[in-house]
Design a protein around this motif. Structure first.
Motif, PDB file in Angstrom:
ATOM      1  N   ARG A   9       0.833  -1.201   0.000  1.00  7.50           N
ATOM      2  CA  ARG A   9       0.000   0.000   0.000  1.00  7.50           C
ATOM      3  C   ARG A   9       0.871   1.257   0.000  1.00  7.50           C
ATOM      4  NH1 ARG A   9      -4.748  -0.325   4.305  1.00  7.50           N
ATOM      5  NH2 ARG A   9      -5.182   1.688   3.298  1.00  7.50           N
ATOM      6  N   LEU A  10       2.030   1.186   0.627  1.00  4.50           N
ATOM      7  CA  LEU A  10       2.958   2.322   0.572  1.00  4.50           C
ATOM      8  C   LEU A  10       3.444   2.537  -0.863  1.00  4.50           C
ATOM      9  CD1 LEU A  10       5.069   1.722   3.813  1.00  4.50           C
ATOM     10  CD2 LEU A  10       3.219   3.381   3.489  1.00  4.50           C
ATOM     11  N   LYS A  11       3.688   1.447  -1.580  1.00  5.38           N
ATOM     12  CA  LYS A  11       4.081   1.568  -2.991  1.00  5.38           C
ATOM     13  C   LYS A  11       2.972   2.231  -3.806  1.00  5.38           C
ATOM     14  CE  LYS A  11       7.256  -2.357  -3.408  1.00  5.38           C
ATOM     15  NZ  LYS A  11       7.458  -3.679  -4.027  1.00  5.38           N
ATOM     16  N   ARG A  12       1.735   1.867  -3.527  1.00  3.55           N
ATOM     17  CA  ARG A  12       0.604   2.470  -4.231  1.00  3.55           C
ATOM     18  C   ARG A  12       0.539   3.971  -3.950  1.00  3.55           C
ATOM     19  NH1 ARG A  12      -4.682  -0.336  -2.647  1.00  3.55           N
ATOM     20  NH2 ARG A  12      -3.566  -2.072  -3.596  1.00  3.55           N
ATOM     21  N   GLN A  13       0.759   4.347  -2.690  1.00  4.76           N
ATOM     22  CA  GLN A  13       0.775   5.768  -2.348  1.00  4.76           C
ATOM     23  C   GLN A  13       1.884   6.499  -3.100  1.00  4.76           C
ATOM     24  OE1 GLN A  13       0.996   6.377   1.877  1.00  4.76           O
ATOM     25  NE2 GLN A  13      -1.168   5.876   2.201  1.00  4.76           N
ATOM     26  N   ALA A  14       3.036   5.851  -3.231  1.00 10.02           N
ATOM     27  CA  ALA A  14       4.150   6.477  -3.945  1.00 10.02           C
ATOM     28  C   ALA A  14       3.801   6.692  -5.418  1.00 10.02           C
ATOM     29  CB  ALA A  14       5.405   5.621  -3.806  1.00 10.02           C
ATOM     30  N   ARG A  15       3.138   5.730  -6.042  1.00 10.53           N
ATOM     31  CA  ARG A  15       2.748   5.892  -7.444  1.00 10.53           C
ATOM     32  C   ARG A  15       1.759   7.052  -7.604  1.00 10.53           C
ATOM     33  NH1 ARG A  15       3.090   0.126  -7.448  1.00 10.53           N
ATOM     34  NH2 ARG A  15       0.866  -0.079  -6.929  1.00 10.53           N
ATOM     35  N   LEU A  16       0.811   7.159  -6.670  1.00 10.06           N
ATOM     36  CA  LEU A  16      -0.133   8.278  -6.720  1.00 10.06           C
ATOM     37  C   LEU A  16       0.594   9.612  -6.523  1.00 10.06           C
ATOM     38  CD1 LEU A  16      -3.089   6.795  -4.635  1.00 10.06           C
ATOM     39  CD2 LEU A  16      -3.072   7.247  -7.096  1.00 10.06           C
ATOM     40  N   LEU A  17       1.508   9.648  -5.562  1.00 13.47           N
ATOM     41  CA  LEU A  17       2.275  10.864  -5.304  1.00 13.47           C
ATOM     42  C   LEU A  17       3.096  11.253  -6.526  1.00 13.47           C
ATOM     43  CD1 LEU A  17       3.356  13.076  -3.409  1.00 13.47           C
ATOM     44  CD2 LEU A  17       5.050  11.403  -2.575  1.00 13.47           C
ATOM     45  N   GLU A  20       0.636  12.809  -9.044  1.00 11.99           N
ATOM     46  CA  GLU A  20       0.054  14.077  -8.592  1.00 11.99           C
ATOM     47  C   GLU A  20       1.104  15.185  -8.497  1.00 11.99           C
ATOM     48  OE1 GLU A  20      -1.778  13.050  -4.936  1.00 11.99           O
ATOM     49  OE2 GLU A  20      -3.440  11.939  -5.875  1.00 11.99           O
ATOM     50  N   ILE A  32       7.997   8.733   0.698  1.00 12.44           N
ATOM     51  CA  ILE A  32       7.181   7.845   1.529  1.00 12.44           C
ATOM     52  C   ILE A  32       8.046   7.181   2.597  1.00 12.44           C
ATOM     53  CG2 ILE A  32       5.791   5.739   1.539  1.00 12.44           C
ATOM     54  CD1 ILE A  32       4.309   8.102   0.355  1.00 12.44           C
ATOM     55  N   ARG A  35       8.767   9.525   5.397  1.00 13.59           N
ATOM     56  CA  ARG A  35       7.589   9.658   6.240  1.00 13.59           C
ATOM     57  C   ARG A  35       7.486   8.498   7.233  1.00 13.59           C
ATOM     58  NH1 ARG A  35       2.051   8.604   3.448  1.00 13.59           N
ATOM     59  NH2 ARG A  35       2.585   6.515   4.182  1.00 13.59           N
TER      60      ARG A  35
END
Length: 238
Positions: A9-17, A20, A32, A35
């Motif tokens: 899920r952290l990897k998914r957040q990184a892709r979104l970041l 964006e 990430i 953080r």
């Protein structure tokens, strides 16, 4: 090391970041990681993988198992022993790391380098010069079923002439583990001759035994070398 979310899920957040903020994925991954308290994504991934090794290996054992953990120097046997003990403590089990080889300060530094912080009420380090099978058993007698002990290391248990022979101590530890429902891990040296015959992983025949020991008293053996690991069942079962 505790992550706020599973690593996928952290990897998914990184892709979104990355999308964006219009930054490279590598930079987003590092953000990430920072953080999460790590200097880089590569460090976070490395430490997460190391922790998972300890937790996965721990899941292979039942209360009463007696494990031989063996490798040549520098191949991670002490680190894996610490990871096993830390994983047990994080799972709510009592865990004690006994060492005749390392100082308490040295072991605490290794834990800090691994970025693992086991709960103090469940995790203990014992570096007494009196460590023997009798000392370990006495320390664990009041522990709850499911406790885990790591002994660093097997070949030093009978270095004091007042201690019983190593074969007697191994027998006593195995019997206690089964009777008390405690998992005991004995770290062991591998003979340097192993490196001469060029095998990929050591085996029971490569265990350094200056004094005779019946290795069939162990329920499992785990061998490490050059980042590889092999777990095998041996003899005694709980």
């Amino acid at each position: 090391m505790k992550l706020s979310l599973p690593i996928y899920r952290l990897k998914r957040q990184a892709r979104l970041l990355s999308r964006e903020a219009k930054i490279p994925l590598a930079e987003a991954l590092d953000r990430i990681a920072r953080r999460e308290g790590q200097p880089s994504w590569s460090m976070l991934a490395h430490l997460s993988a190391r922790q998972n090794v300890g937790a996965r290996l721990l899941s292979e054992f039942a209360p009463g198992d007696f494990l031989l953990l063996a490798a040549r120097p520098g191949h991670g046997k002490t680190l894996l022993g610490l990871e096993l003990a830390a994983a047990a403590a994080r799972a709510g089990r009592d865990a004690v790391f006994f060492s005749l080889e390392e100082t308490q300060a040295g072991l605490l530094k290794r834990l800090a380098d691994l970025r693992v912080d086991p709960p103090a009420q469940r995790f203990a380090i014992d570096t007494s010069d009196e460590i023997s099978a009798g000392h370990v058993i006495s320390r664990l007698e009041t522990s709850r079923r499911g406790a885990l002990a790591v002994i660093d290391y097997l070949q030093l248990l009978d270095q004091r002439r007042s201690n019983p022979d190593l074969c007697v101590q191994v027998r006593d530890l195995g019997e206690f583990a089964r009777a008390a429902g405690v998992t005991i891990v004995a770290i062991s040296q591998v003979d340097r001759a192993f490196e001469a015959h060029g095998g990929s992983l050591p085996g029971l025949a490569d265990i350094r035994l200056p004094n005779p020991v019946d290795l069939g008293l162990f329920s499992h053996a785990c061998f490490l070398h050059d980042g590889q690991m092999r777990l095998q069942a041996i003899g005694a079962v709980s």
